[in-house]
Design a protein around this motif. Structure first.
Motif, PDB file in Angstrom:
ATOM      1  N   ASP A   1      35.261  47.480  39.901  1.00 16.40           N
ATOM      2  CA  ASP A   1      35.901  46.342  40.551  1.00 16.40           C
ATOM      3  C   ASP A   1      37.124  45.922  39.745  1.00 16.40           C
ATOM      4  O   ASP A   1      37.449  46.525  38.711  1.00 16.40           O
ATOM      5  CB  ASP A   1      34.925  45.164  40.714  1.00 16.40           C
ATOM      6  N   ALA A   2      37.810  44.890  40.201  1.00 17.35           N
ATOM      7  CA  ALA A   2      39.062  44.471  39.566  1.00 17.35           C
ATOM      8  C   ALA A   2      38.828  43.958  38.144  1.00 17.35           C
ATOM      9  O   ALA A   2      39.563  44.301  37.210  1.00 17.35           O
ATOM     10  CB  ALA A   2      39.741  43.399  40.419  1.00 17.35           C
ATOM     11  N   PHE A   3      37.806  43.128  37.989  1.00 18.34           N
ATOM     12  CA  PHE A   3      37.523  42.567  36.665  1.00 18.34           C
ATOM     13  C   PHE A   3      37.123  43.669  35.692  1.00 18.34           C
ATOM     14  O   PHE A   3      37.518  43.673  34.524  1.00 18.34           O
ATOM     15  CB  PHE A   3      36.411  41.526  36.784  1.00 18.34           C
ATOM     16  N   GLY A   4      36.359  44.655  36.170  1.00 15.98           N
ATOM     17  CA  GLY A   4      35.930  45.763  35.319  1.00 15.98           C
ATOM     18  C   GLY A   4      37.073  46.656  34.883  1.00 15.98           C
ATOM     19  O   GLY A   4      36.974  47.358  33.864  1.00 15.98           O
TER      20      GLY A   4
ATOM     21  N   LEU B   1      41.848  41.464  44.453  1.00 14.64           N
ATOM     22  CA  LEU B   1      43.217  41.407  43.948  1.00 14.64           C
ATOM     23  C   LEU B   1      43.308  40.503  42.727  1.00 14.64           C
ATOM     24  O   LEU B   1      42.831  39.367  42.739  1.00 14.64           O
ATOM     25  CB  LEU B   1      44.161  40.881  45.040  1.00 14.64           C
ATOM     26  N   LEU B   2      43.938  41.036  41.682  1.00 16.62           N
ATOM     27  CA  LEU B   2      44.197  40.249  40.476  1.00 16.62           C
ATOM     28  C   LEU B   2      45.687  40.259  40.204  1.00 16.62           C
ATOM     29  O   LEU B   2      46.279  41.320  39.967  1.00 16.62           O
ATOM     30  CB  LEU B   2      43.469  40.852  39.263  1.00 16.62           C
ATOM     31  N   ASP B   3      46.311  39.101  40.223  1.00 13.16           N
ATOM     32  CA  ASP B   3      47.717  38.994  39.853  1.00 13.16           C
ATOM     33  C   ASP B   3      47.997  37.563  39.390  1.00 13.16           C
ATOM     34  O   ASP B   3      47.146  36.688  39.466  1.00 13.16           O
ATOM     35  CB  ASP B   3      48.634  39.387  41.026  1.00 13.16           C
ATOM     36  N   GLU B   4      49.186  37.357  38.867  1.00 14.94           N
ATOM     37  CA  GLU B   4      49.671  36.042  38.468  1.00 14.94           C
ATOM     38  C   GLU B   4      48.647  35.268  37.629  1.00 14.94           C
ATOM     39  O   GLU B   4      48.147  35.773  36.637  1.00 14.94           O
ATOM     40  CB  GLU B   4      50.125  35.276  39.712  1.00 14.94           C
TER      41      GLU B   4
ATOM     42  N   VAL C   1      38.560  34.938  30.689  1.00 13.24           N
ATOM     43  CA  VAL C   1      37.939  34.009  31.627  1.00 13.24           C
ATOM     44  C   VAL C   1      37.261  34.809  32.743  1.00 13.24           C
ATOM     45  O   VAL C   1      37.852  35.737  33.297  1.00 13.24           O
ATOM     46  CB  VAL C   1      38.995  33.050  32.234  1.00 13.24           C
ATOM     47  N   ASP C   2      36.032  34.443  33.082  1.00  9.07           N
ATOM     48  CA  ASP C   2      35.325  35.130  34.157  1.00  9.07           C
ATOM     49  C   ASP C   2      35.833  34.583  35.496  1.00  9.07           C
ATOM     50  O   ASP C   2      35.282  33.631  36.047  1.00  9.07           O
ATOM     51  CB  ASP C   2      33.815  34.929  34.032  1.00  9.07           C
ATOM     52  N   ILE C   3      36.881  35.213  36.017  1.00  6.84           N
ATOM     53  CA  ILE C   3      37.538  34.717  37.228  1.00  6.84           C
ATOM     54  C   ILE C   3      36.676  34.936  38.472  1.00  6.84           C
ATOM     55  O   ILE C   3      36.988  34.424  39.548  1.00  6.84           O
ATOM     56  CB  ILE C   3      38.936  35.368  37.408  1.00  6.84           C
ATOM     57  N   ARG C   4      35.589  35.702  38.332  1.00  9.37           N
ATOM     58  CA  ARG C   4      34.705  35.927  39.474  1.00  9.37           C
ATOM     59  C   ARG C   4      34.052  34.627  39.948  1.00  9.37           C
ATOM     60  O   ARG C   4      33.571  34.542  41.073  1.00  9.37           O
ATOM     61  CB  ARG C   4      33.647  36.964  39.121  1.00  9.37           C
TER      62      ARG C   4
END
Length: 335
Positions: A243-246, A290-293, A303-306
């Protein structure tokens, strides 16, 4: 006509008619199972006797340039195949198993161009990708498992860019999955001394505006990709990650320093394909984490953005797709 050639044509015709992306041959002493991968699912197509399979395997080895006498080592080959005036590139791979060899064939359409907006289930995600590729320097990563559409998406991104402006674009691929106009495509060939590292060094001397790296496979390729992006090039590449975080953890494991990540990484798009029930012309469509900005900046800080309400996870996207009636309950329930 050669019996093996006739059998090959029948199998490939059936695979293409079934929209299969892969053929898998599983040999046993008396019979060989043939599987099609259709929309991500592996389905038994038919069985043939192993004598037929051995003739077919020899035919494929010969026509793809493999060593017919070598059966103890894995080999790779490539064949051009025409079906109803459409060109397909067949990527073949053998694997020694129990004194025999299995065979996998990837079917890559060459003549059909998929519009970028038709790849995605949600239009807002397409618009975000368009925004990313307007950047002139930095690294954009497309991640996901094998067969999730990373390379297809990357080709579509490049085609979309080049329709709007003229850029010196160079790709490094192993292998080249689709031949494209107006792009310099370099085939990575380690036997000939063209590794990703040597290819990258040579490509940068040609002053590319956009550099596509087929896949980041190791820490050396990752470091070159980041260095290329840091020196004023827009770099697109793929990476295997869940996934994105991984993806961030994968890059950290590859030894990419925090400052490179913060200064170079534009965005990460992790791809998952869903079977669609309400779009008759799209058999599968992509949803993206999606991960941006700001989300990307927070994720890079650990930070755990999930847990963030502004981050749309795959679970959230499946729930949204089910609510809109795009996917079945069975697809929604899958982890």
């Amino acid at each position: 006509m050669n019996p093996a050639s006739t059998l090959s044509k029948r199998l490939l015709q059936a695979a293409i008619e079934h929209h299969a992306t892969d053929l898998h041959f599983y040999p046993f002493p008396k019979k060989t199972d043939i599987y099609f991968r259709i929309h991500g699912k592996r389905t038994l197509y038919k069985q043939i006797n192993t004598e037929q399979y051995q003739l077919l395997l020899t035919f494929y080895k010969f026509t793809s340039g493999m060593d017919i006498g070598e059966s103890r080592k894995p080999q790779n080959g490539k064949i051009a195949h025409y079906e109803k005036s459409n060109l397909y590139s067949l990527r073949l791979s053998t694997l020694p198993v129990n004194h025999m060899e299995s065979l996998a064939v990837r079917i890559l359409p060459q003549t059909e161009n998929v519009a970028l907006e038709n790849l995605f289930l949600f239009p807002t995600q397409f618009k975000k990708l368009k925004k990313w590729i307007s950047k002139r320097a930095g690294l954009i990563l497309l991640t996901g498992p094998t067969g999730s559409g990373k390379t297809t998406t990357m080709y579509a991104l490049l085609q979309d860019i080049l329709q709007e402006e003229s850029y010196q674009t160079i790709t490094l691929e192993d292998p080249i999955e689709k031949e494209m106009d107006d792009i310099l495509q370099v085939q990575v060939n380690e036997k000939a001394g063209i590794t990703y590292q040597t290819g990258l060094k040579a490509a940068l001397r040609h002053d590319p505006d956009i550099l596509m790296i087929g896949e980041i496979r190791d820490k050396y390729t990752a470091q070159f990709a980041f260095e290329a992006a840091l020196t004023g090039h827009l770099v697109l590449s793929t990476l295997h990650a869940k996934d994105a975080f991984g993806t961030i953890h994968r890059l950290q494991e590859m030894g990419i320093e925090q400052i490179y990540l913060e200064q170079t990484l534009i965005a990460i798009a992790s791809i998952q394909l869903l079977p669609i029930i309400t779009k008759p012309h799209v058999k599968r469509a992509a949803v993206l984490e999606l991960l941006d900005e700001l989300l990307l900046k927070d994720a890079l800080k650990g930070v755990d953005i999930r847990k963030s309400s502004s981050f749309q996870s795959f679970d959230h996207l499946r729930k949204k797709a089910f609510a809109y009636g795009f996917i079945s309950e069975d697809t929604f329930q899958k982890p």
